[in-house]
Design a protein around this motif. Structure first.
Motif, PDB file in Angstrom:
ATOM      1  N   ALA A   1      63.774  -6.654  -2.082  1.00  0.00           N
ATOM      2  CA  ALA A   1      64.990  -7.437  -1.850  1.00  0.00           C
ATOM      3  C   ALA A   1      65.869  -6.785  -0.789  1.00  0.00           C
ATOM      4  CB  ALA A   1      65.762  -7.609  -3.146  1.00  0.00           C
ATOM      5  N   GLY A   2      66.006  -5.464  -0.837  1.00  0.00           N
ATOM      6  CA  GLY A   2      66.861  -4.761   0.120  1.00  0.00           C
ATOM      7  C   GLY A   2      66.385  -4.906   1.552  1.00  0.00           C
ATOM      8  N   THR A   3      65.081  -4.881   1.743  1.00  0.00           N
ATOM      9  CA  THR A   3      64.535  -5.055   3.097  1.00  0.00           C
ATOM     10  C   THR A   3      64.856  -6.446   3.615  1.00  0.00           C
ATOM     11  OG1 THR A   3      62.740  -3.518   2.588  1.00  0.00           O
ATOM     12  CG2 THR A   3      62.450  -4.950   4.500  1.00  0.00           C
ATOM     13  N   TRP A   4      64.632  -7.443   2.773  1.00  0.00           N
ATOM     14  CA  TRP A   4      64.948  -8.816   3.176  1.00  0.00           C
ATOM     15  C   TRP A   4      66.446  -8.982   3.409  1.00  0.00           C
ATOM     16  CZ3 TRP A   4      61.712 -12.059   5.177  1.00  0.00           C
ATOM     17  CH2 TRP A   4      60.353 -12.005   4.833  1.00  0.00           C
ATOM     18  N   GLY A   5      67.260  -8.350   2.570  1.00  0.00           N
ATOM     19  CA  GLY A   5      68.710  -8.418   2.759  1.00  0.00           C
ATOM     20  C   GLY A   5      69.136  -7.798   4.076  1.00  0.00           C
TER      21      GLY A   5
ATOM     22  N   ALA B   1      65.772 -15.135   5.200  1.00  0.00           N
ATOM     23  CA  ALA B   1      65.699 -13.748   4.728  1.00  0.00           C
ATOM     24  C   ALA B   1      66.493 -13.587   3.440  1.00  0.00           C
ATOM     25  CB  ALA B   1      66.212 -12.796   5.806  1.00  0.00           C
ATOM     26  N   TYR B   2      67.673 -14.165   3.371  1.00  0.00           N
ATOM     27  CA  TYR B   2      68.480 -14.072   2.156  1.00  0.00           C
ATOM     28  C   TYR B   2      67.834 -14.818   0.988  1.00  0.00           C
ATOM     29  CZ  TYR B   2      72.375 -11.982   4.769  1.00  0.00           C
ATOM     30  OH  TYR B   2      73.191 -11.156   5.521  1.00  0.00           O
ATOM     31  N   ASN B   3      67.164 -15.912   1.269  1.00  0.00           N
ATOM     32  CA  ASN B   3      66.438 -16.616   0.205  1.00  0.00           C
ATOM     33  C   ASN B   3      65.319 -15.741  -0.354  1.00  0.00           C
ATOM     34  OD1 ASN B   3      67.694 -19.136  -0.286  1.00  0.00           O
ATOM     35  ND2 ASN B   3      66.852 -19.950   1.606  1.00  0.00           N
TER      36      ASN B   3
END
Length: 124
Positions: A28-32, A50-52
């Motif tokens: 999740a952190g990478t995508w965030g 990316a946030y989704n």
């Protein structure tokens, strides 16, 4: 990746993010962080995606909702009110009755003179 973003090296930061996703399990952190880079570069669709992805992987619904609040704010100040409304709605969808999302939705409608729509959100 975050350091490169803060230094304005967006292209390198995105490459680092994609590489991290390629090499390991998506987090999740990478995508965030990728979403944050895309917000900085005003790549609205990429930021939303990316946030989704981050929201799918995170159990922290408040954090996921804040990502969309930040996206919506940047879209709104950049003059993309329709996109901002969508981001605020997504924040509310993810994190439930989010007071900040409701206030921001009301504020966007108020700036367009849509008093009744605005009041509906402010009252909630």
């Amino acid at each position: 990746m975050a350091c490169m973003r803060q230094c304005g090296r967006y292209q390198r930061a995105v490459r680092a993010g994609w590489r991290a996703i390629e090499l390991g399990s998506p987090e999740a952190g990478t995508w965030g962080n990728l979403g944050n880079i895309f917000v900085n570069t005003k790549a609205w669709d990429a930021a939303r995606e990316a946030y989704n992805e981050a929201a799918k992987l995170s159990s922290d619904k408040e954090w996921s909702g804040r990502n969309f609040l930040n996206l919506g704010y940047e879209q709104w100040i950049d003059g993309h009110d329709d996109l901002a409304l969508g981001s605020y709605r997504r924040a509310r969808e993810i994190s439930g009755t989010n007071a900040t999302a409701l206030v921001n939705l009301g504020a966007v409608y108020a700036t367009h003179g849509m008093k009744m729509e605005s009041l509906k959100f402010f009252e909630q």
